[in-house]
Design an enzyme around this catalytic site. Sequence first.
Site, PDB file in Angstrom:
ATOM      1  N   GLU A  66       0.849  -1.180   0.000  1.00  0.00           N
ATOM      2  CA  GLU A  66       0.000   0.000   0.000  1.00  0.00           C
ATOM      3  C   GLU A  66       0.892   1.240   0.000  1.00  0.00           C
ATOM      4  O   GLU A  66       1.940   1.262   0.644  1.00  0.00           O
ATOM      5  CB  GLU A  66      -0.872  -0.016   1.255  1.00  0.00           C
ATOM      6  CG  GLU A  66      -1.630   1.249   1.539  1.00  0.00           C
ATOM      7  CD  GLU A  66      -2.223   1.257   2.934  1.00  0.00           C
ATOM      8  OE1 GLU A  66      -3.054   2.150   3.214  1.00  0.00           O
ATOM      9  OE2 GLU A  66      -1.865   0.383   3.750  1.00  0.00           O
TER      10      GLU A  66
ATOM     11  N   LEU B 249       1.827   4.775   1.228  1.00  0.00           N
ATOM     12  CA  LEU B 249       1.571   5.674   2.351  1.00  0.00           C
ATOM     13  C   LEU B 249       2.307   6.986   2.116  1.00  0.00           C
ATOM     14  O   LEU B 249       3.478   6.988   1.728  1.00  0.00           O
ATOM     15  CB  LEU B 249       2.044   5.068   3.669  1.00  0.00           C
ATOM     16  CG  LEU B 249       1.332   3.817   4.182  1.00  0.00           C
ATOM     17  CD1 LEU B 249       1.947   3.378   5.515  1.00  0.00           C
ATOM     18  CD2 LEU B 249      -0.163   4.059   4.343  1.00  0.00           C
TER      19      LEU B 249
ATOM     20  N   ASP C  68      14.298  -2.264  12.648  1.00  0.00           N
ATOM     21  CA  ASP C  68      15.156  -1.308  11.937  1.00  0.00           C
ATOM     22  C   ASP C  68      14.513   0.069  12.020  1.00  0.00           C
ATOM     23  O   ASP C  68      14.330   0.758  11.022  1.00  0.00           O
ATOM     24  CB  ASP C  68      15.341  -1.746  10.483  1.00  0.00           C
ATOM     25  CG  ASP C  68      16.462  -0.973   9.782  1.00  0.00           C
ATOM     26  OD1 ASP C  68      17.281  -0.355  10.491  1.00  0.00           O
ATOM     27  OD2 ASP C  68      16.514  -0.990   8.545  1.00  0.00           O
TER      28      ASP C  68
END
Length: 210
Positions: A71, A73, A174
Amino acid sequence: KTRYFVKTAPKLVAKKDGGGNVMDMLHAEYMGVAEMASTNTVKVPTPIAFGESPTTTSTTATTTTSFVVFEYLTFTYGCSGFELGKELAKMHKHTSLDKTFGFTINNTIGSTPQPNTPRMDNWADFWDIHRLGHMLDLTQNVGGMSESRMEELRVKTKEILSEHDPPPSLLHGDLWGGNKGCCCCFDSAEEEEEEEVENENDDNKNAKKK
């Protein structure tokens, strides 16, 4: 209009000499983000697809291109990290079902390999073998530390960590400024470790950035 975020990377399948067991970074990233998404806590891009293109062959290697689709963003910055911190804390409450440390697949920090398998029952053993020991091996003794000093470091670190018995929490792995926005994050190096490691990663990478 729907937008998607697509990443591609070449993957070495087999060398002519029989080597070429190269980690698939995108597959690991896809699985890590999917694991985070399944907790319904911190916002991550919905993983949509992972796959590989047809292979190409040369005289030395056979390669294929891996791809992953997420998706899209739109990240915004400058907001307080308080809400993001609360959502991460909720995610950290999700622990491995078998109470072991590690992840289902090895992954990377940037391009640096990060072993997560085999999973381990003990936090101190996991950190000694898959994190500290692994990183010391990667240095190839560039700093000139003797084998005996490295062993002393590992023994002392394991001794300290053995005094702590944390649950194996689900981490992003991370988490630094480039991988987070307002209440969302992406590009994970998923693992199930002690949850304070998440904050340690963030502090260290921001320090390096400065």
